[in-house]
Motif scaffolding. Structure first.
Motif, PDB file in Angstrom:
ATOM      1  N   LEU A   1      33.693 -50.151   1.399  1.00 24.64           N
ATOM      2  CA  LEU A   1      32.252 -50.023   1.194  1.00 24.64           C
ATOM      3  C   LEU A   1      31.618 -49.094   2.229  1.00 24.64           C
ATOM      4  CD1 LEU A   1      29.693 -51.002  -0.344  1.00 24.64           C
ATOM      5  CD2 LEU A   1      29.540 -52.861   1.326  1.00 24.64           C
ATOM      6  N   LEU A   2      32.044 -49.252   3.489  1.00 20.58           N
ATOM      7  CA  LEU A   2      31.458 -48.456   4.581  1.00 20.58           C
ATOM      8  C   LEU A   2      32.023 -47.037   4.635  1.00 20.58           C
ATOM      9  CD1 LEU A   2      31.610 -51.234   7.342  1.00 20.58           C
ATOM     10  CD2 LEU A   2      29.573 -50.465   6.101  1.00 20.58           C
ATOM     11  N   THR A   3      33.210 -46.844   4.044  1.00 21.23           N
ATOM     12  CA  THR A   3      33.927 -45.554   3.956  1.00 21.23           C
ATOM     13  C   THR A   3      34.456 -45.081   5.313  1.00 21.23           C
ATOM     14  OG1 THR A   3      32.000 -44.089   4.220  1.00 21.23           O
ATOM     15  CG2 THR A   3      32.485 -44.878   1.981  1.00 21.23           C
ATOM     16  N   TYR A   4      34.747 -46.022   6.218  1.00 23.50           N
ATOM     17  CA  TYR A   4      35.408 -45.674   7.471  1.00 23.50           C
ATOM     18  C   TYR A   4      36.159 -46.896   7.991  1.00 23.50           C
ATOM     19  CZ  TYR A   4      31.057 -47.742   9.301  1.00 23.50           C
ATOM     20  OH  TYR A   4      29.991 -48.573   9.534  1.00 23.50           O
ATOM     21  N   GLN A   5      37.081 -46.640   8.930  1.00 22.60           N
ATOM     22  CA  GLN A   5      37.907 -47.710   9.474  1.00 22.60           C
ATOM     23  C   GLN A   5      37.143 -48.516  10.523  1.00 22.60           C
ATOM     24  OE1 GLN A   5      41.320 -48.269   8.410  1.00 22.60           O
ATOM     25  NE2 GLN A   5      40.411 -46.975   6.834  1.00 22.60           N
ATOM     26  N   LEU A   6      37.470 -49.817  10.595  1.00 23.03           N
ATOM     27  CA  LEU A   6      36.866 -50.702  11.589  1.00 23.03           C
ATOM     28  C   LEU A   6      37.850 -50.968  12.722  1.00 23.03           C
ATOM     29  CD1 LEU A   6      35.302 -53.306   9.131  1.00 23.03           C
ATOM     30  CD2 LEU A   6      34.009 -51.726  10.590  1.00 23.03           C
ATOM     31  N   PRO A   7      37.336 -51.183  13.935  1.00 20.52           N
ATOM     32  CA  PRO A   7      38.233 -51.539  15.043  1.00 20.52           C
ATOM     33  C   PRO A   7      38.973 -52.845  14.750  1.00 20.52           C
ATOM     34  CG  PRO A   7      36.042 -50.948  15.846  1.00 20.52           C
ATOM     35  CD  PRO A   7      35.933 -51.051  14.357  1.00 20.52           C
ATOM     36  N   GLU A   8      40.161 -52.991  15.305  1.00 21.92           N
ATOM     37  CA  GLU A   8      40.966 -54.183  15.052  1.00 21.92           C
ATOM     38  C   GLU A   8      40.309 -55.444  15.579  1.00 21.92           C
ATOM     39  OE1 GLU A   8      43.709 -54.796  13.254  1.00 21.92           O
ATOM     40  OE2 GLU A   8      43.419 -52.747  12.540  1.00 21.92           O
ATOM     41  N   ASP A   9      39.496 -55.328  16.627  1.00 21.29           N
ATOM     42  CA  ASP A   9      38.861 -56.519  17.199  1.00 21.29           C
ATOM     43  C   ASP A   9      37.461 -56.779  16.628  1.00 21.29           C
ATOM     44  OD1 ASP A   9      37.421 -54.458  18.366  1.00 21.29           O
ATOM     45  OD2 ASP A   9      37.379 -55.383  20.362  1.00 21.29           O
TER      46      ASP A   9
ATOM     47  N   GLY B   1      38.926 -66.708   6.978  1.00 25.33           N
ATOM     48  CA  GLY B   1      39.206 -65.460   7.682  1.00 25.33           C
ATOM     49  C   GLY B   1      38.080 -64.985   8.572  1.00 25.33           C
ATOM     50  N   THR B   2      36.968 -65.677   8.579  1.00 22.09           N
ATOM     51  CA  THR B   2      35.849 -65.270   9.433  1.00 22.09           C
ATOM     52  C   THR B   2      36.047 -65.798  10.851  1.00 22.09           C
ATOM     53  OG1 THR B   2      34.507 -67.210   8.839  1.00 22.09           O
ATOM     54  CG2 THR B   2      34.280 -65.238   7.460  1.00 22.09           C
ATOM     55  N   ASP B   3      35.364 -65.178  11.794  1.00 24.91           N
ATOM     56  CA  ASP B   3      35.455 -65.605  13.197  1.00 24.91           C
ATOM     57  C   ASP B   3      34.353 -66.591  13.561  1.00 24.91           C
ATOM     58  OD1 ASP B   3      37.629 -63.789  14.048  1.00 24.91           O
ATOM     59  OD2 ASP B   3      36.170 -62.235  13.526  1.00 24.91           O
ATOM     60  N   LEU B   4      33.200 -66.447  12.916  1.00 22.20           N
ATOM     61  CA  LEU B   4      32.017 -67.231  13.279  1.00 22.20           C
ATOM     62  C   LEU B   4      31.103 -67.305  12.074  1.00 22.20           C
ATOM     63  CD1 LEU B   4      30.185 -68.451  15.614  1.00 22.20           C
ATOM     64  CD2 LEU B   4      29.250 -66.132  15.844  1.00 22.20           C
ATOM     65  N   THR B   5      30.442 -68.450  11.873  1.00 15.88           N
ATOM     66  CA  THR B   5      29.444 -68.558  10.807  1.00 15.88           C
ATOM     67  C   THR B   5      28.091 -68.941  11.396  1.00 15.88           C
ATOM     68  OG1 THR B   5      30.042 -70.866  10.376  1.00 15.88           O
ATOM     69  CG2 THR B   5      31.105 -69.176   9.022  1.00 15.88           C
ATOM     70  N   VAL B   6      27.046 -68.551  10.668  1.00 14.86           N
ATOM     71  CA  VAL B   6      25.675 -68.757  11.134  1.00 14.86           C
ATOM     72  C   VAL B   6      24.842 -69.316   9.998  1.00 14.86           C
ATOM     73  CG1 VAL B   6      23.611 -67.623  12.042  1.00 14.86           C
ATOM     74  CG2 VAL B   6      25.875 -66.871  12.803  1.00 14.86           C
ATOM     75  N   PHE B   7      24.200 -70.468  10.224  1.00  9.85           N
ATOM     76  CA  PHE B   7      23.340 -71.097   9.218  1.00  9.85           C
ATOM     77  C   PHE B   7      22.055 -71.583   9.894  1.00  9.85           C
ATOM     78  CE2 PHE B   7      27.826 -71.785   8.131  1.00  9.85           C
ATOM     79  CZ  PHE B   7      27.886 -71.162   6.900  1.00  9.85           C
ATOM     80  N   PRO B   8      21.128 -70.651  10.173  1.00 10.72           N
ATOM     81  CA  PRO B   8      19.936 -70.992  10.964  1.00 10.72           C
ATOM     82  C   PRO B   8      18.808 -71.589  10.108  1.00 10.72           C
ATOM     83  CG  PRO B   8      19.984 -68.647  10.544  1.00 10.72           C
ATOM     84  CD  PRO B   8      21.211 -69.206   9.889  1.00 10.72           C
ATOM     85  N   SER B   9      19.107 -72.665   9.408  1.00 13.61           N
ATOM     86  CA  SER B   9      18.220 -73.199   8.369  1.00 13.61           C
ATOM     87  C   SER B   9      16.873 -73.687   8.904  1.00 13.61           C
ATOM     88  CB  SER B   9      18.916 -74.358   7.656  1.00 13.61           C
ATOM     89  OG  SER B   9      20.124 -73.940   7.063  1.00 13.61           O
ATOM     90  N   TYR B  10      15.872 -73.509   8.061  1.00  8.02           N
ATOM     91  CA  TYR B  10      14.563 -74.117   8.291  1.00  8.02           C
ATOM     92  C   TYR B  10      14.460 -75.425   7.520  1.00  8.02           C
ATOM     93  CZ  TYR B  10       9.550 -74.982   7.990  1.00  8.02           C
ATOM     94  OH  TYR B  10       8.309 -75.579   8.041  1.00  8.02           O
ATOM     95  N   TYR B  11      14.909 -75.431   6.254  1.00  9.69           N
ATOM     96  CA  TYR B  11      14.890 -76.657   5.441  1.00  9.69           C
ATOM     97  C   TYR B  11      16.305 -76.922   4.956  1.00  9.69           C
ATOM     98  CZ  TYR B  11      13.489 -80.178   2.047  1.00  9.69           C
ATOM     99  OH  TYR B  11      13.356 -81.356   1.364  1.00  9.69           O
TER     100      TYR B  11
ATOM    101  N   PRO C   1      40.544 -64.855  24.012  1.00  5.56           N
ATOM    102  CA  PRO C   1      41.290 -65.506  22.931  1.00  5.56           C
ATOM    103  C   PRO C   1      41.555 -66.988  23.194  1.00  5.56           C
ATOM    104  CG  PRO C   1      42.191 -63.333  23.350  1.00  5.56           C
ATOM    105  CD  PRO C   1      41.180 -63.576  24.420  1.00  5.56           C
ATOM    106  N   VAL C   2      41.828 -67.345  24.436  1.00  7.24           N
ATOM    107  CA  VAL C   2      42.067 -68.755  24.775  1.00  7.24           C
ATOM    108  C   VAL C   2      40.789 -69.573  24.555  1.00  7.24           C
ATOM    109  CG1 VAL C   2      42.593 -70.372  26.646  1.00  7.24           C
ATOM    110  CG2 VAL C   2      43.924 -68.260  26.399  1.00  7.24           C
ATOM    111  N   GLN C   3      39.643 -69.029  24.957  1.00 12.82           N
ATOM    112  CA  GLN C   3      38.371 -69.730  24.773  1.00 12.82           C
ATOM    113  C   GLN C   3      38.014 -69.851  23.291  1.00 12.82           C
ATOM    114  OE1 GLN C   3      36.125 -67.054  27.328  1.00 12.82           O
ATOM    115  NE2 GLN C   3      35.800 -68.697  28.830  1.00 12.82           N
ATOM    116  N   VAL C   4      38.308 -68.812  22.514  1.00 12.00           N
ATOM    117  CA  VAL C   4      38.053 -68.863  21.073  1.00 12.00           C
ATOM    118  C   VAL C   4      38.890 -69.966  20.434  1.00 12.00           C
ATOM    119  CG1 VAL C   4      38.360 -67.634  18.884  1.00 12.00           C
ATOM    120  CG2 VAL C   4      37.329 -66.469  20.836  1.00 12.00           C
ATOM    121  N   GLN C   5      40.168 -70.033  20.820  1.00  7.69           N
ATOM    122  CA  GLN C   5      41.046 -71.057  20.263  1.00  7.69           C
ATOM    123  C   GLN C   5      40.548 -72.451  20.614  1.00  7.69           C
ATOM    124  OE1 GLN C   5      43.272 -70.274  18.124  1.00  7.69           O
ATOM    125  NE2 GLN C   5      43.940 -72.382  17.760  1.00  7.69           N
ATOM    126  N   SER C   6      40.033 -72.621  21.810  1.00 11.81           N
ATOM    127  CA  SER C   6      39.461 -73.910  22.217  1.00 11.81           C
ATOM    128  C   SER C   6      38.246 -74.258  21.368  1.00 11.81           C
ATOM    129  CB  SER C   6      39.071 -73.856  23.698  1.00 11.81           C
ATOM    130  OG  SER C   6      38.373 -75.026  24.078  1.00 11.81           O
TER     131      SER C   6
END
Length: 543
Positions: free
Chosen positions: A292-300, A426-436, A505-510
């Motif tokens: 979609l973006l038409t370019y490569q993304l960094p591995e991290d 496969g995601t690293d983090l999710t965000v659900f900043p709900s009001y209701y 990476p260790v902190q992420v795994q924790s």
């Protein structure tokens, strides 16, 4: 089970979402079913609307099941029912009820329920009519089953979920009072409407009058049926403490018990399969993003996602996009972020140019760089409008990219061809900043997949976690939110994402392990006790 609880002999549970996957209540019922089915066997019976064979892919009809009773029901009550199994863990019995014939006498039925219980259907419109007739038909079905199978003297629960089913409760109260009734509201119709109409729900909650607001927002019929069901049910429940306060003020009735939404983790891969699924999902997300973006993304690259029902303000989509805008200008962010908004919208199908590029064709997509599917009337779409206003460009030199995925992710969307869960892992983090958000399955599901998640104190799940001053490295971060701290919420969200992006990476795994530990505490084996309390309250009134 606590010896003080009264155990039902039969449970009939009704929802518009039985064998009909349209929202979170489907998850509530389908994951809880196996725990109840272990106890009740085939005395647990779910009832849902018959919307035609094509609308129920997870229903398997059994023509022989209850054949004689179904014939009598059709002959004497004019109601047709398809009986079979709901294809979920436990395979409980499900009855799909055809309510179409009741529309011929709809006005008379509205008059009856007004005279019996004061339900005002005068200003009804839209989905109210189908819902009311479905509920009434369910009442007829349960009453007929009760009489045909001679269940008098048995301990029977009829559980009605949401206002759409409540005419069945009124029918049973009138004609089959031996059956104990439970009404669960998963979100009050008037509270959701107040929030969705840009009115401050929480700061002024104690000053709102539910009846007055129903008139102002043209919600009289739905509010009336919900309020009367709350008052007349043998047991009234809701799913979180925050919604309990809403019910007390707007419906004039405090819930008898709060029944938080649990889940089963049998859909979460384990062992080697978990890692395989995670890598497959990350590869799919990266491939679509790069095409979609038409370019490569960094591995991290950090893959951040949100999802759920398309309620722009209630689900905090405005907050999420604003936070991405601020992250783009952040000097503290050293990694590339790709944010996926997996929010179903009105689409005509997948983008053909993107499909072609994904299949290996060298033709580079030249359409909108923010969206994976073809929106109908994209100029009216709030997410695209907000992205445009934010001045995010998705250019290669920018740190933050945003990708709108407006399709239901059921495995056949034409772009990812994976289910929501098969991408979530496969995601690293999710965000659900709900009001209701009366409960909040999406952050709970994320935690179950060991994906750290951010939610707010205005979600039932967030209040249950109660990790208010904790950072995302604790697995679940809960941002304090109210009617007047929008900027503070955005700023805190930016800080939490920056903090997570900088973890080792260790902190992420924790953090991942801590998220899974929190989710484990919400399994139905821990939460089913609240339903035992509800059954006991309702059945104790029939002694």
């Amino acid at each position: 089970m606590n010896n003080n609880y009264i155990t039902p002999d039969y449970v009939f549970e009704t929802s518009w979402e039985v064998c009909n996957k349209v929202g979170g209540i489907y998850t509530v019922l389908s994951t809880r079913a196996s725990v109840l089915q272990q106890r009740l066997k085939d005395n647990l019976i779910f009832l849902g609307p018959d919307l035609g064979a094509a609308a129920h892919p997870d229903f398997t009809e059994d023509i022989a099941l209850f054949a004689d009773w179904k014939e009598e029901l059709a002959k004497y009550n004019g109601i047709k029912v398809r009986a079979g199994r709901w294809n979920i863990p436990g395979s409980p019995i499900a009855l799909l009820v055809d309510f179409s014939t009741l529309h011929l006498q709809r006005n008379n039925l509205y008059r009856q329920v007004w005279e019996w219980y004061g339900v005002d259907s005068l200003n009804a419109y839209g989905d109210y009519h189908d819902s009311a007739m479905f509920g009434y038909a369910v009442g007829i079905v349960i009453d007929s089953y009760f009489r045909y199978y001679k269940l008098k003297g048995k301990k029977i629960i009829a559980h009605f979920n949401e206002w759409m089913t409540t005419f069945g409760l009124f029918f049973l109260k009138r004609y089959t009072p031996e059956v104990a009734t439970i009404f669960t509201t998963h979100a009050t119709s008037i509270g959701r409407s107040i929030a969705g109409n840009h009115k401050p729900l929480y700061d002024y909650l104690t000053h709102y009058d539910g009846d007055q607001m129903a008139g102002e927002l043209n919600m009289q019929a739905k509010h009336s049926v919900e309020k009367q069901a709350a008052h007349y049910a043998d047991c009234f429940t809701t799913v979180s403490d925050i919604t309990a306060r809403e019910c007390t003020q707007l419906l004039g009735k405090a819930p008898d018990v709060v029944t938080p939404n649990g889940f089963e983790d049998d859909f979460v891969p384990t062992g080697k399969q978990f890692n395989i699924k995670k890598e497959e999902a990350r590869s799919a997300l990266k491939k679509v993003a790069e095409c979609l973006l038409t370019y490569q993304l960094p591995e991290d690259t950090l893959f951040v996602a949100t999802g759920g029902r398309y309620e722009f303000l209630n689900k905090g989509l405005d907050v999420f996009i604003e936070s991405l805008k601020r992250l783009e200008s952040s000097e503290s962010l050293s990694r590339t972020i790709v944010a996926f908004l997996m929010v179903p919208a009105y689409i005509s199908g997948p983008r053909k140019d993107l499909q072609s590029h994904l299949s290996g064709n060298d033709n580079i997509p030249h359409g909108n760089p923010f969206v994976t599917h073809q929106l109908v009337e994209p100029w009216h779409d709030p997410i695209l409008s907000s992205i445009s206003w934010s001045h995010l460009t998705n250019a290669q030199e920018t740190k933050v990219k945003i990708i709108f995925v407006p399709s239901y992710l059921t495995g056949d969307d034409g772009i990812f061809n994976k289910s929501y869960y098969d991408l979530l892992i496969g995601t690293d983090l999710t965000v659900f900043p709900s009001y209701y958000e009366p409960w909040g399955y999406t952050p709970l599901e994320s935690a179950a997949f060991s994906v750290p998640t951010i939610t707010t104190s205005l979600s039932g799940f967030g209040q249950w976690v109660n990790y208010h001053q904790q950072d995302i490295d604790q697995g679940v971060a809960v941002i304090p939110r109210n009617d007047s701290n929008y900027n503070e919420v955005v700023s805190e969200l930016v800080q939490q994402i920056e903090h997570f992006a900088a973890l080792t990476p260790v902190q992420v795994q924790s953090a991942r392990k801590k998220a899974a530990t929190i989710a484990e505490k919400a399994l139905w084996e821990h939460f089913i006790e609240y339903y035992d309390k509800a059954y006991t309250i309702a059945l104790s009134k029939k002694r």
